[in-house]
Design a protein around this motif. Structure first.
Motif, PDB file in Angstrom:
ATOM      1  N   ASP A  69       7.456  -4.015   2.355  1.00 38.11           N
ATOM      2  CA  ASP A  69       8.202  -4.020   3.804  1.00 38.11           C
ATOM      3  C   ASP A  69       7.047  -3.959   4.971  1.00 38.11           C
ATOM      4  OD1 ASP A  69       9.737  -3.699   5.722  1.00 38.11           O
ATOM      5  OD2 ASP A  69      10.489  -1.542   5.557  1.00 38.11           O
ATOM      6  N   ILE A  70       6.622  -5.231   4.852  1.00 34.47           N
ATOM      7  CA  ILE A  70       5.550  -5.690   6.003  1.00 34.47           C
ATOM      8  C   ILE A  70       5.836  -5.424   7.319  1.00 34.47           C
ATOM      9  CG2 ILE A  70       3.678  -7.169   6.488  1.00 34.47           C
ATOM     10  CD1 ILE A  70       3.684  -6.079   3.475  1.00 34.47           C
ATOM     11  N   ASN A  71       7.417  -5.863   7.589  1.00 34.50           N
ATOM     12  CA  ASN A  71       7.793  -5.634   8.926  1.00 34.50           C
ATOM     13  C   ASN A  71       7.544  -4.213   9.323  1.00 34.50           C
ATOM     14  OD1 ASN A  71       8.304  -8.462   9.780  1.00 34.50           O
ATOM     15  ND2 ASN A  71      10.286  -8.177   8.829  1.00 34.50           N
ATOM     16  N   SER A  72       8.178  -3.429   8.708  1.00 31.14           N
ATOM     17  CA  SER A  72       7.992  -1.963   8.858  1.00 31.14           C
ATOM     18  C   SER A  72       6.656  -1.433   9.067  1.00 31.14           C
ATOM     19  CB  SER A  72       8.769  -0.856   7.983  1.00 31.14           C
ATOM     20  OG  SER A  72      10.274  -1.440   7.968  1.00 31.14           O
ATOM     21  N   ALA A  73       5.744  -1.915   8.384  1.00 28.72           N
ATOM     22  CA  ALA A  73       4.246  -1.686   8.280  1.00 28.72           C
ATOM     23  C   ALA A  73       3.700  -2.096   9.632  1.00 28.72           C
ATOM     24  CB  ALA A  73       3.607  -2.177   7.310  1.00 28.72           C
ATOM     25  N   ARG A  74       3.937  -3.210   9.966  1.00 30.17           N
ATOM     26  CA  ARG A  74       3.762  -3.951  11.277  1.00 30.17           C
ATOM     27  C   ARG A  74       4.082  -3.115  12.411  1.00 30.17           C
ATOM     28  NH1 ARG A  74       5.016  -9.104  14.144  1.00 30.17           N
ATOM     29  NH2 ARG A  74       7.177  -8.598  13.623  1.00 30.17           N
ATOM     30  N   PHE A  75       5.518  -2.796  12.549  1.00 28.10           N
ATOM     31  CA  PHE A  75       6.138  -1.705  13.467  1.00 28.10           C
ATOM     32  C   PHE A  75       5.231  -0.366  13.584  1.00 28.10           C
ATOM     33  CE2 PHE A  75       9.463  -4.754  13.230  1.00 28.10           C
ATOM     34  CZ  PHE A  75       9.230  -5.483  14.366  1.00 28.10           C
ATOM     35  N   LEU A  76       4.990  -0.008  12.464  1.00 26.81           N
ATOM     36  CA  LEU A  76       4.253   1.482  12.445  1.00 26.81           C
ATOM     37  C   LEU A  76       2.671   1.259  13.003  1.00 26.81           C
ATOM     38  CD1 LEU A  76       3.965   4.416  11.782  1.00 26.81           C
ATOM     39  CD2 LEU A  76       3.395   3.583   9.505  1.00 26.81           C
ATOM     40  N   TRP A  77       2.165   0.089  12.688  1.00 28.14           N
ATOM     41  CA  TRP A  77       0.927  -0.172  13.111  1.00 28.14           C
ATOM     42  C   TRP A  77       0.714  -0.018  14.609  1.00 28.14           C
ATOM     43  CZ3 TRP A  77      -4.006   0.253  12.109  1.00 28.14           C
ATOM     44  CH2 TRP A  77      -5.054  -0.376  13.030  1.00 28.14           C
ATOM     45  N   LYS A  78       1.786  -0.729  15.212  1.00 26.14           N
ATOM     46  CA  LYS A  78       1.804  -0.763  16.661  1.00 26.14           C
ATOM     47  C   LYS A  78       2.029   0.501  17.537  1.00 26.14           C
ATOM     48  CE  LYS A  78       3.457  -5.729  16.985  1.00 26.14           C
ATOM     49  NZ  LYS A  78       4.567  -6.560  17.475  1.00 26.14           N
ATOM     50  N   LYS A  79       2.711   1.461  16.693  1.00 28.49           N
ATOM     51  CA  LYS A  79       3.072   2.360  17.234  1.00 28.49           C
ATOM     52  C   LYS A  79       1.883   3.629  17.186  1.00 28.49           C
ATOM     53  CE  LYS A  79       7.149   3.596  14.948  1.00 28.49           C
ATOM     54  NZ  LYS A  79       8.097   4.382  14.493  1.00 28.49           N
ATOM     55  N   ILE A  80       1.107   3.310  16.094  1.00 23.53           N
ATOM     56  CA  ILE A  80      -0.107   4.264  16.152  1.00 23.53           C
ATOM     57  C   ILE A  80      -1.149   4.336  17.491  1.00 23.53           C
ATOM     58  CG2 ILE A  80      -2.050   4.625  14.706  1.00 23.53           C
ATOM     59  CD1 ILE A  80      -0.737   3.444  12.272  1.00 23.53           C
TER      60      ILE A  80
END
Length: 197
Positions: free
Chosen positions: A54-65
């Protein structure tokens, strides 16, 4: 913060559940207004999304860190490097990103499991996409040296032509047996009837 469900999933190597557990915990903690960024296991959380592809969710999580966390925890950035390689479909780069970081004991098992899973996914991709492929390309996709990649392919029933350095893919027999279940047929009939009327 109670990470017992997360720790239990890690202990039982239920890596496919990590992302959901972390997402649920993060929503719960955020709704309570608790400051959690400093102690949140971002590396594990990112790996959870990457593990289930689930790379999309990983990408959005990365943006929130928060930037401070990204700078103070190099392992989080190392996990995201894997995610970037996946996003760019840099298949060989995924294996490089895995190998070039010295993983902590907490993430080491999950990274090793992902590496093994990713190698299997890449092998299945090669299996479905090629009838012949060079040893060099196979090694790149599988993240191995050429000898290991050749041995891995041979174990899966592929054949090698040493003169051309090409591997011939052995396609797996596809089982197309499908059982007709009366309840499924009934639901389909009702659905079609509903659409027509």
């Amino acid at each position: 913060m109670d990470f017992s469900a997360l720790n239990e999933a890690l202990a039982f190597k239920s890596y496919d559940q990590i992302a959901d557990i972390c997402d649920t915990l993060m929503l719960q903690v955020a709704s309570e207004g608790v400051a959690f960024h400093d102690e949140w296991p971002y590396a594990i959380h990112l790996l959870g999304h990457i593990y289930i592809n689930d790379i999309n969710s990983a990408r959005f999580l990365w943006k929130k860190i928060p930037l401070a966390v990204k700078e103070s925890q190099p392992e989080v950035s190392a996990v995201w490097k894997i995610g970037q390689r996946l996003w760019l479909k840099d298949y060989g780069g995924v294996h490089e990103a895995i190998r070039e970081f010295n993983w902590s004991p907490q993430t080491q098992g999950m990274v090793a499991a992902f590496s093994e899973l990713y190698t299997k996914r890449m092998f299945e991709l090669l299996l479905s996409a090629y009838s012949t492929i060079s040893i060099q390309d196979t090694a790149l996709f599988l993240g191995m040296n050429e000898d290991d990649a050749t041995n891995y392919a041979l174990q899966q029933g592929w054949t090698v032509d040493p003169a051309s350095r090409m591997l011939t893919v052995k396609k797996q027999a596809v089982a197309t047996e499908q059982k007709l279940d009366h309840s499924k047929l009934q639901r389909l009939t009702e659905y079609v009837f509903h659409l027509e009327h």
